[in-house]
Design a protein around this motif. Structure first.
Motif, mmCIF file in Angstrom:
data_model
loop_
_atom_site.group_PDB
_atom_site.id
_atom_site.type_symbol
_atom_site.label_atom_id
_atom_site.label_comp_id
_atom_site.label_asym_id
_atom_site.label_seq_id
_atom_site.Cartn_x
_atom_site.Cartn_y
_atom_site.Cartn_z
ATOM 1 N N LYS A 160 -2.590 -27.634 -27.152
ATOM 2 C CA LYS A 160 -2.622 -26.620 -26.087
ATOM 3 C C LYS A 160 -1.674 -26.977 -24.948
ATOM 4 C CE LYS A 160 -7.270 -24.830 -26.962
ATOM 5 N NZ LYS A 160 -8.630 -24.661 -26.422
ATOM 6 N N ILE A 161 -1.509 -28.279 -24.679
ATOM 7 C CA ILE A 161 -0.534 -28.709 -23.671
ATOM 8 C C ILE A 161 0.876 -28.364 -24.134
ATOM 9 C CG2 ILE A 161 0.467 -30.695 -22.461
ATOM 10 C CD1 ILE A 161 -2.320 -32.047 -22.774
ATOM 11 N N LEU A 162 1.165 -28.633 -25.406
ATOM 12 C CA LEU A 162 2.485 -28.335 -25.968
ATOM 13 C C LEU A 162 2.770 -26.839 -25.967
ATOM 14 C CD1 LEU A 162 2.387 -30.791 -29.020
ATOM 15 C CD2 LEU A 162 3.683 -31.101 -26.908
ATOM 16 N N GLU A 163 1.715 -26.044 -26.105
ATOM 17 C CA GLU A 163 1.861 -24.582 -26.116
ATOM 18 C C GLU A 163 1.864 -23.977 -24.710
ATOM 19 O OE1 GLU A 163 -0.420 -23.535 -30.329
ATOM 20 O OE2 GLU A 163 -1.580 -23.726 -28.478
ATOM 21 N N GLY A 164 1.547 -24.776 -23.704
ATOM 22 C CA GLY A 164 1.484 -24.275 -22.339
ATOM 23 C C GLY A 164 0.146 -23.693 -21.954
ATOM 24 N N LYS A 165 -0.862 -23.829 -22.800
ATOM 25 C CA LYS A 165 -2.188 -23.270 -22.519
ATOM 26 C C LYS A 165 -3.021 -24.186 -21.621
ATOM 27 C CE LYS A 165 -2.309 -20.731 -26.898
ATOM 28 N NZ LYS A 165 -2.977 -20.593 -28.223
ATOM 29 N N ILE A 166 -2.678 -25.474 -21.571
ATOM 30 C CA ILE A 166 -3.319 -26.418 -20.664
ATOM 31 C C ILE A 166 -2.234 -26.988 -19.749
ATOM 32 C CG2 ILE A 166 -4.405 -28.693 -20.461
ATOM 33 C CD1 ILE A 166 -6.015 -28.096 -22.934
ATOM 34 N N THR A 167 -2.428 -26.845 -18.434
ATOM 35 C CA THR A 167 -1.461 -27.350 -17.455
ATOM 36 C C THR A 167 -2.123 -28.188 -16.366
ATOM 37 O OG1 THR A 167 -1.666 -25.308 -16.167
ATOM 38 C CG2 THR A 167 0.105 -25.403 -17.818
ATOM 39 N N ASN B 251 4.919 -27.557 -18.787
ATOM 40 C CA ASN B 251 4.598 -28.871 -18.223
ATOM 41 C C ASN B 251 4.921 -30.004 -19.190
ATOM 42 O OD1 ASN B 251 3.492 -27.195 -16.249
ATOM 43 N ND2 ASN B 251 1.855 -28.646 -15.797
ATOM 44 N N VAL B 252 5.793 -29.716 -20.146
ATOM 45 C CA VAL B 252 6.251 -30.727 -21.104
ATOM 46 C C VAL B 252 7.705 -31.043 -20.792
ATOM 47 C CG1 VAL B 252 6.632 -31.266 -23.536
ATOM 48 C CG2 VAL B 252 4.683 -29.847 -22.861
ATOM 49 N N MET B 253 8.015 -32.323 -20.697
ATOM 50 C CA MET B 253 9.374 -32.740 -20.366
ATOM 51 C C MET B 253 9.790 -33.902 -21.252
ATOM 52 S SD MET B 253 8.780 -34.883 -16.812
ATOM 53 C CE MET B 253 10.333 -35.772 -16.953
ATOM 54 N N ALA B 254 11.081 -34.192 -21.253
ATOM 55 C CA ALA B 254 11.598 -35.324 -22.017
ATOM 56 C C ALA B 254 12.579 -36.090 -21.149
ATOM 57 C CB ALA B 254 12.279 -34.844 -23.296
ATOM 58 N N VAL B 255 12.521 -37.418 -21.276
ATOM 59 C CA VAL B 255 13.483 -38.275 -20.591
ATOM 60 C C VAL B 255 14.539 -38.676 -21.619
ATOM 61 C CG1 VAL B 255 12.023 -39.007 -18.693
ATOM 62 C CG2 VAL B 255 11.807 -40.164 -20.890
ATOM 63 N N GLN B 256 14.993 -39.924 -21.611
ATOM 64 C CA GLN B 256 16.000 -40.349 -22.575
ATOM 65 C C GLN B 256 15.535 -41.503 -23.464
ATOM 66 O OE1 GLN B 256 19.005 -38.815 -23.206
ATOM 67 N NE2 GLN B 256 18.187 -37.271 -21.803
ATOM 68 N N LYS B 257 14.640 -42.361 -22.934
ATOM 69 C CA LYS B 257 14.201 -43.534 -23.676
ATOM 70 C C LYS B 257 12.709 -43.767 -23.474
ATOM 71 C CE LYS B 257 18.631 -45.983 -23.248
ATOM 72 N NZ LYS B 257 19.297 -47.220 -22.780
ATOM 73 N N THR B 258 12.115 -44.540 -24.385
ATOM 74 C CA THR B 258 10.684 -44.847 -24.303
ATOM 75 C C THR B 258 10.345 -45.576 -23.013
ATOM 76 O OG1 THR B 258 10.574 -44.994 -26.715
ATOM 77 C CG2 THR B 258 8.773 -45.990 -25.469
ATOM 78 N N GLU B 259 11.201 -46.496 -22.615
ATOM 79 C CA GLU B 259 10.953 -47.248 -21.384
ATOM 80 C C GLU B 259 10.818 -46.318 -20.185
ATOM 81 O OE1 GLU B 259 12.883 -51.022 -18.893
ATOM 82 O OE2 GLU B 259 13.891 -50.225 -20.670
ATOM 83 N N GLU B 260 11.571 -45.226 -20.189
ATOM 84 C CA GLU B 260 11.501 -44.259 -19.097
ATOM 85 C C GLU B 260 10.192 -43.474 -19.117
ATOM 86 O OE1 GLU B 260 14.995 -41.801 -19.086
ATOM 87 O OE2 GLU B 260 16.329 -43.526 -19.299
ATOM 88 N N VAL B 261 9.640 -43.255 -20.330
ATOM 89 C CA VAL B 261 8.325 -42.611 -20.439
ATOM 90 C C VAL B 261 7.269 -43.486 -19.773
ATOM 91 C CG1 VAL B 261 6.542 -41.770 -22.003
ATOM 92 C CG2 VAL B 261 8.954 -41.441 -22.576
ATOM 93 N N ILE B 262 7.289 -44.777 -20.101
ATOM 94 C CA ILE B 262 6.316 -45.718 -19.548
ATOM 95 C C ILE B 262 6.414 -45.757 -18.021
ATOM 96 C CG2 ILE B 262 5.617 -48.144 -19.474
ATOM 97 C CD1 ILE B 262 6.600 -48.351 -22.406
ATOM 98 N N LYS B 263 7.636 -45.820 -17.499
ATOM 99 C CA LYS B 263 7.827 -45.874 -16.047
ATOM 100 C C LYS B 263 7.354 -44.588 -15.369
ATOM 101 C CE LYS B 263 11.639 -49.187 -16.036
ATOM 102 N NZ LYS B 263 13.086 -49.401 -15.728
ATOM 103 N N TYR B 264 7.607 -43.451 -16.021
ATOM 104 C CA TYR B 264 7.178 -42.167 -15.444
ATOM 105 C C TYR B 264 5.660 -42.089 -15.361
ATOM 106 C CZ TYR B 264 7.061 -37.175 -14.445
ATOM 107 O OH TYR B 264 6.841 -35.949 -13.840
ATOM 108 N N LEU C 106 -1.121 -31.521 -14.934
ATOM 109 C CA LEU C 106 -0.931 -32.414 -16.073
ATOM 110 C C LEU C 106 0.487 -32.244 -16.611
ATOM 111 C CD1 LEU C 106 -3.435 -32.906 -19.033
ATOM 112 C CD2 LEU C 106 -0.974 -32.794 -19.414
ATOM 113 N N THR C 107 1.180 -33.362 -16.790
ATOM 114 C CA THR C 107 2.529 -33.346 -17.358
ATOM 115 C C THR C 107 2.568 -34.242 -18.580
ATOM 116 O OG1 THR C 107 3.498 -33.065 -15.150
ATOM 117 C CG2 THR C 107 4.978 -33.785 -16.912
ATOM 118 N N LEU C 108 3.161 -33.751 -19.668
ATOM 119 C CA LEU C 108 3.317 -34.533 -20.890
ATOM 120 C C LEU C 108 4.792 -34.903 -21.035
ATOM 121 C CD1 LEU C 108 1.672 -33.904 -24.333
ATOM 122 C CD2 LEU C 108 4.086 -34.509 -24.187
ATOM 123 N N VAL C 109 5.060 -36.190 -21.298
ATOM 124 C CA VAL C 109 6.428 -36.693 -21.316
ATOM 125 C C VAL C 109 6.783 -37.268 -22.687
ATOM 126 C CG1 VAL C 109 8.115 -38.150 -20.126
ATOM 127 C CG2 VAL C 109 6.095 -37.348 -18.906
#
Length: 320
Positions: free
Chosen positions: A141-148, A191-204, A162-165
Protein backbone atom coordinates in the motif's frame (compact mmCIF):
# COMPACT_ATOMS: atom_id res chain seq x y z
CA UNK A 1 17.33 -10.45 36.88
CA UNK A 2 18.80 -12.42 33.99
CA UNK A 3 16.93 -12.57 30.75
CA UNK A 4 17.27 -15.74 28.68
CA UNK A 5 17.03 -15.30 24.94
CA UNK A 6 16.82 -18.20 22.50
CA UNK A 7 18.36 -18.06 19.07
CA UNK A 8 18.51 -20.53 16.24
CA UNK A 9 21.81 -20.75 14.39
CA UNK A 10 22.33 -22.08 10.93
CA UNK A 11 25.56 -23.96 10.14
CA UNK A 12 26.97 -25.41 6.97
CA UNK A 13 28.19 -28.96 6.41
CA UNK A 14 30.44 -29.00 3.40
CA UNK A 15 30.81 -31.21 0.39
CA UNK A 16 32.59 -30.68 -2.88
CA UNK A 17 30.88 -30.63 -6.23
CA UNK A 18 32.41 -28.16 -8.67
CA UNK A 19 32.23 -27.83 -12.37
CA UNK A 20 35.60 -26.97 -13.84
CA UNK A 21 37.15 -25.65 -16.98
CA UNK A 22 38.31 -28.31 -19.40
CA UNK A 23 40.23 -28.50 -22.59
CA UNK A 24 43.63 -27.15 -23.60
CA UNK A 25 42.79 -25.68 -26.98
CA UNK A 26 44.21 -22.26 -27.76
CA UNK A 27 41.37 -19.71 -27.53
CA UNK A 28 40.24 -17.91 -30.66
CA UNK A 29 39.13 -14.80 -28.77
CA UNK A 30 42.67 -13.72 -27.87
CA UNK A 31 42.07 -13.97 -24.13
CA UNK A 32 44.92 -15.27 -21.98
CA UNK A 33 43.16 -15.56 -18.62
CA UNK A 34 42.88 -18.98 -17.03
CA UNK A 35 40.73 -20.48 -14.31
CA UNK A 36 42.97 -18.89 -11.63
CA UNK A 37 45.08 -16.21 -13.36
CA UNK A 38 44.75 -13.12 -15.49
CA UNK A 39 42.36 -10.21 -15.08
CA UNK A 40 38.70 -9.48 -15.71
CA UNK A 41 36.02 -6.98 -14.72
CA UNK A 42 32.51 -7.93 -13.64
CA UNK A 43 29.36 -5.96 -12.85
CA UNK A 44 27.23 -6.32 -9.73
CA UNK A 45 24.21 -4.73 -8.15
CA UNK A 46 25.63 -2.48 -5.42
CA UNK A 47 23.42 -4.02 -2.73
CA UNK A 48 25.53 -7.19 -2.83
CA UNK A 49 28.88 -5.43 -2.44
CA UNK A 50 29.64 -6.43 1.20
CA UNK A 51 29.50 -10.16 0.50
CA UNK A 52 31.03 -9.93 -2.99
CA UNK A 53 33.98 -7.92 -1.66
CA UNK A 54 34.75 -10.65 0.88
CA UNK A 55 34.58 -13.27 -1.87
CA UNK A 56 36.84 -11.23 -4.14
CA UNK A 57 39.45 -10.48 -1.49
CA UNK A 58 39.83 -14.13 -0.44
CA UNK A 59 39.91 -15.34 -4.06
CA UNK A 60 42.74 -12.95 -4.91
CA UNK A 61 44.60 -13.90 -1.74
CA UNK A 62 44.47 -17.59 -2.69
CA UNK A 63 45.21 -16.89 -6.37
CA UNK A 64 47.70 -13.97 -6.42
CA UNK A 65 47.99 -14.14 -10.21
CA UNK A 66 44.30 -13.25 -10.55
CA UNK A 67 42.97 -9.69 -10.59
CA UNK A 68 39.20 -9.39 -10.24
CA UNK A 69 37.77 -5.88 -10.61
CA UNK A 70 34.14 -5.11 -9.64
CA UNK A 71 31.91 -2.44 -11.12
CA UNK A 72 29.22 -1.83 -8.50
CA UNK A 73 26.19 -0.33 -10.17
CA UNK A 74 22.46 -1.04 -10.30
CA UNK A 75 21.02 -4.37 -11.44
CA UNK A 76 19.63 -3.10 -14.74
CA UNK A 77 22.94 -1.60 -15.83
CA UNK A 78 24.86 -4.69 -14.66
CA UNK A 79 22.72 -6.97 -16.84
CA UNK A 80 22.94 -4.60 -19.80
CA UNK A 81 26.73 -4.58 -19.53
CA UNK A 82 26.70 -8.37 -19.70
CA UNK A 83 24.29 -8.53 -22.64
CA UNK A 84 26.30 -5.96 -24.60
CA UNK A 85 29.58 -7.80 -24.07
CA UNK A 86 31.19 -5.16 -21.83
CA UNK A 87 31.61 -7.74 -19.04
CA UNK A 88 31.47 -11.54 -18.92
CA UNK A 89 29.87 -11.82 -15.48
CA UNK A 90 27.12 -10.06 -13.51
CA UNK A 91 25.83 -10.52 -9.95
CA UNK A 92 22.06 -10.07 -9.82
CA UNK A 93 18.85 -11.06 -8.04
CA UNK A 94 17.28 -12.57 -11.14
CA UNK A 95 18.02 -15.13 -13.83
CA UNK A 96 18.28 -14.41 -17.53
CA UNK A 97 14.92 -13.94 -19.18
CA UNK A 98 14.24 -16.41 -21.98
CA UNK A 99 14.60 -13.57 -24.49
CA UNK A 100 17.99 -12.55 -23.09
CA UNK A 101 19.26 -16.10 -23.00
CA UNK A 102 18.13 -16.80 -26.57
CA UNK A 103 19.63 -13.54 -27.81
CA UNK A 104 23.05 -14.56 -26.50
CA UNK A 105 22.72 -18.06 -27.92
CA UNK A 106 21.80 -16.65 -31.32
CA UNK A 107 25.06 -14.70 -31.22
CA UNK A 108 26.99 -17.93 -30.55
CA UNK A 109 27.51 -16.97 -26.91
CA UNK A 110 27.47 -19.21 -23.83
CA UNK A 111 24.99 -17.87 -21.22
CA UNK A 112 24.88 -19.65 -17.86
CA UNK A 113 23.22 -18.77 -14.57
CA UNK A 114 24.18 -20.06 -11.12
CA UNK A 115 22.26 -19.62 -7.88
CA UNK A 116 24.71 -18.85 -5.08
CA UNK A 117 22.71 -17.49 -2.11
CA UNK A 118 19.34 -16.46 -0.69
CA UNK A 119 18.89 -13.00 0.77
CA UNK A 120 16.19 -11.54 2.98
CA UNK A 121 15.36 -7.97 2.01
CA UNK A 122 15.36 -6.04 5.28
CA UNK A 123 13.00 -3.23 6.22
CA UNK A 124 14.92 -0.75 8.38
CA UNK A 125 13.55 2.06 10.51
CA UNK A 126 14.79 4.92 12.65
CA UNK A 127 15.79 3.81 16.15
CA UNK A 128 13.34 6.32 17.69
CA UNK A 129 10.38 4.70 15.94
CA UNK A 130 8.99 2.04 18.28
CA UNK A 131 6.34 0.67 15.87
CA UNK A 132 8.39 -2.38 14.97
CA UNK A 133 6.07 -4.60 12.89
CA UNK A 134 4.93 -4.19 9.30
CA UNK A 135 3.11 -6.47 6.88
CA UNK A 136 3.85 -7.09 3.22
CA UNK A 137 0.37 -5.74 2.55
CA UNK A 138 1.32 -2.48 4.32
CA UNK A 139 4.46 -2.23 2.17
CA UNK A 140 2.38 -2.82 -0.94
CA UNK A 141 0.00 0.00 0.00
CA UNK A 142 2.96 2.33 0.61
CA UNK A 143 4.33 1.49 -2.84
CA UNK A 144 0.89 2.16 -4.33
CA UNK A 145 0.50 5.47 -2.49
CA UNK A 146 -2.43 4.26 -0.38
CA UNK A 147 -0.46 4.63 2.88
CA UNK A 148 1.44 7.91 3.44
CA UNK A 149 1.23 8.33 7.22
CA UNK A 150 2.24 6.11 10.13
CA UNK A 151 -1.20 6.42 11.75
CA UNK A 152 -2.65 4.47 8.82
CA UNK A 153 -0.68 1.45 10.08
CA UNK A 154 -0.60 2.34 13.78
CA UNK A 155 -3.65 4.52 14.63
CA UNK A 156 -2.01 5.87 17.81
CA UNK A 157 1.23 6.84 16.07
CA UNK A 158 2.23 10.51 16.21
CA UNK A 159 5.28 10.21 13.97
CA UNK A 160 3.47 11.66 10.99
CA UNK A 161 4.48 11.25 7.35
CA UNK A 162 5.92 7.94 6.22
CA UNK A 163 8.64 7.79 3.56
CA UNK A 164 9.99 4.60 1.97
CA UNK A 165 13.53 4.76 0.57
CA UNK A 166 15.22 2.52 -2.03
CA UNK A 167 18.92 2.29 -2.81
CA UNK A 168 18.67 3.15 -6.52
CA UNK A 169 15.83 3.64 -9.05
CA UNK A 170 17.15 0.74 -11.16
CA UNK A 171 18.33 -1.56 -8.37
CA UNK A 172 17.48 -5.17 -7.59
CA UNK A 173 15.40 -4.04 -4.59
CA UNK A 174 13.16 -1.92 -6.83
CA UNK A 175 12.86 -4.86 -9.25
CA UNK A 176 11.84 -7.13 -6.34
CA UNK A 177 9.25 -4.64 -5.10
CA UNK A 178 7.64 -4.23 -8.51
CA UNK A 179 7.82 -7.90 -9.47
CA UNK A 180 7.16 -9.74 -6.19
CA UNK A 181 5.19 -7.25 -4.08
CA UNK A 182 3.25 -5.33 -6.74
CA UNK A 183 2.79 -8.28 -9.09
CA UNK A 184 4.59 -6.70 -12.02
CA UNK A 185 3.16 -3.19 -11.63
CA UNK A 186 5.18 0.01 -11.35
CA UNK A 187 5.67 1.90 -8.08
CA UNK A 188 3.31 4.89 -7.96
CA UNK A 189 3.50 6.03 -4.32
CA UNK A 190 4.43 9.72 -3.94
CA UNK A 191 6.13 9.00 -0.60
CA UNK A 192 8.54 6.53 -2.20
CA UNK A 193 12.00 7.76 -3.15
CA UNK A 194 15.35 6.39 -4.24
CA UNK A 195 18.88 7.53 -3.50
CA UNK A 196 21.98 6.11 -5.21
CA UNK A 197 23.54 3.60 -2.79
CA UNK A 198 22.59 1.40 0.17
CA UNK A 199 24.77 3.44 2.51
CA UNK A 200 22.68 6.50 1.65
CA UNK A 201 19.49 4.60 2.54
CA UNK A 202 20.91 3.81 5.99
CA UNK A 203 21.97 7.43 6.55
CA UNK A 204 18.57 8.76 5.44
CA UNK A 205 16.71 6.46 7.83
CA UNK A 206 19.08 7.44 10.66
CA UNK A 207 18.22 11.11 10.18
CA UNK A 208 14.47 10.82 9.49
CA UNK A 209 12.18 9.41 12.15
CA UNK A 210 9.33 8.67 9.74
CA UNK A 211 11.44 6.89 7.13
CA UNK A 212 11.84 3.20 6.38
CA UNK A 213 14.32 1.72 3.94
CA UNK A 214 14.59 -1.51 1.96
CA UNK A 215 18.10 -2.97 1.80
CA UNK A 216 19.86 -6.31 1.35
CA UNK A 217 20.37 -8.06 4.69
CA UNK A 218 24.12 -8.55 4.10
CA UNK A 219 24.48 -4.83 4.95
CA UNK A 220 23.06 -5.34 8.43
CA UNK A 221 25.39 -7.75 10.12
CA UNK A 222 28.14 -6.60 12.43
CA UNK A 223 31.26 -8.37 11.12
CA UNK A 224 32.51 -8.74 14.70
CA UNK A 225 29.49 -10.87 15.59
CA UNK A 226 30.17 -14.46 14.48
CA UNK A 227 26.57 -15.48 15.24
CA UNK A 228 25.13 -12.97 12.74
CA UNK A 229 22.52 -12.00 15.33
CA UNK A 230 23.59 -8.42 15.88
CA UNK A 231 22.39 -5.89 13.35
CA UNK A 232 23.88 -2.42 12.93
CA UNK A 233 23.27 -0.28 16.00
CA UNK A 234 22.37 2.94 14.15
CA UNK A 235 19.11 1.54 12.77
CA UNK A 236 16.46 -0.95 13.81
CA UNK A 237 15.28 -3.81 11.61
CA UNK A 238 11.51 -4.24 11.44
CA UNK A 239 9.61 -7.49 11.91
CA UNK A 240 7.78 -8.36 8.67
CA UNK A 241 4.63 -10.47 8.32
CA UNK A 242 3.07 -12.22 5.34
CA UNK A 243 -0.35 -11.86 7.03
CA UNK A 244 -2.53 -8.75 6.54
CA UNK A 245 -2.08 -7.55 10.15
CA UNK A 246 1.47 -7.69 11.50
CA UNK A 247 2.07 -8.62 15.14
CA UNK A 248 5.14 -9.83 17.00
CA UNK A 249 3.69 -13.34 16.95
CA UNK A 250 3.40 -13.57 13.16
CA UNK A 251 6.32 -11.36 12.05
CA UNK A 252 10.00 -12.08 11.52
CA UNK A 253 13.35 -10.43 11.00
CA UNK A 254 15.67 -11.56 8.17
CA UNK A 255 17.75 -13.98 10.23
CA UNK A 256 19.24 -16.92 8.35
CA UNK A 257 16.95 -19.48 9.98
CA UNK A 258 13.80 -17.56 9.03
CA UNK A 259 15.07 -17.36 5.46
CA UNK A 260 15.84 -21.09 5.63
CA UNK A 261 12.34 -22.09 6.77
CA UNK A 262 10.64 -19.36 4.66
CA UNK A 263 9.00 -17.63 7.64
CA UNK A 264 10.50 -14.36 6.46
CA UNK A 265 8.35 -13.22 3.52
CA UNK A 266 10.81 -11.03 1.57
CA UNK A 267 13.30 -13.57 0.21
CA UNK A 268 15.16 -13.29 -3.07
CA UNK A 269 17.55 -15.63 -4.87
CA UNK A 270 20.97 -14.29 -5.86
CA UNK A 271 22.52 -15.30 -9.19
CA UNK A 272 25.83 -15.27 -10.98
CA UNK A 273 25.13 -14.61 -14.65
CA UNK A 274 27.97 -15.71 -16.95
CA UNK A 275 28.71 -15.32 -20.61
CA UNK A 276 32.25 -16.68 -20.50
CA UNK A 277 32.84 -18.43 -23.82
CA UNK A 278 36.52 -18.76 -22.94
CA UNK A 279 35.67 -20.55 -19.67
CA UNK A 280 38.48 -18.73 -17.94
CA UNK A 281 38.83 -16.49 -14.88
CA UNK A 282 35.14 -15.44 -14.67
CA UNK A 283 34.21 -19.12 -14.49
CA UNK A 284 36.95 -19.71 -11.93
CA UNK A 285 35.69 -16.91 -9.70
CA UNK A 286 32.08 -18.10 -10.06
CA UNK A 287 33.11 -21.62 -9.04
CA UNK A 288 34.96 -20.20 -6.06
CA UNK A 289 31.79 -18.42 -4.85
CA UNK A 290 29.79 -21.67 -4.96
CA UNK A 291 32.58 -23.81 -3.47
CA UNK A 292 31.47 -25.24 -0.13
CA UNK A 293 34.92 -25.15 1.47
CA UNK A 294 35.44 -21.41 0.95
CA UNK A 295 32.91 -19.38 -1.02
CA UNK A 296 29.75 -20.67 0.64
CA UNK A 297 31.33 -20.26 4.07
CA UNK A 298 31.65 -16.56 3.31
CA UNK A 299 27.96 -16.47 2.32
CA UNK A 300 27.05 -18.03 5.67
CA UNK A 301 29.32 -15.66 7.59
CA UNK A 302 27.77 -12.55 6.04
CA UNK A 303 24.25 -13.51 7.14
CA UNK A 304 22.90 -14.76 3.84
CA UNK A 305 21.75 -18.33 3.26
CA UNK A 306 24.15 -20.42 1.12
CA UNK A 307 22.69 -22.12 -1.93
CA UNK A 308 24.93 -25.19 -1.53
CA UNK A 309 25.89 -27.46 1.36
CA UNK A 310 24.06 -29.43 4.04
CA UNK A 311 22.71 -26.93 6.57
CA UNK A 312 22.55 -27.80 10.25
CA UNK A 313 20.31 -25.99 12.74
CA UNK A 314 20.79 -25.75 16.50
CA UNK A 315 19.27 -23.80 19.38
CA UNK A 316 21.36 -21.66 21.71
CA UNK A 317 20.32 -19.81 24.85
CA UNK A 318 21.94 -16.52 25.82
CA UNK A 319 21.71 -15.03 29.32
CA UNK A 320 21.55 -11.26 29.14
Amino acid sequence: MKKTTSYILVGLTLFTSLWVSCGNKKPKDGRTDTYSSGAFTFASDESFSPVIEEERELFQFIYPDAKVTPQYTNELDAINKLLSGKVWMAITSRDFTEKERQNLKDRKQFPRSIKFAYDGLAIIQNIHNTDSCISVNDIKKILEGKITNWNQIYPKSKIGELTLVFDNPKSSTVHFAEDSILGGKAITGKNVMAVQKTEEVIKYVEKNKGAIGIIGSNWLNDKRDSTNLTFKKEIRTMFVSALPKATLRNSWRPYQYYIYNANYPLIRTLYILLNDTHVGLPTGFANFIISQDRGQKIILKTGLLPAYGNLTVRNIHVNE
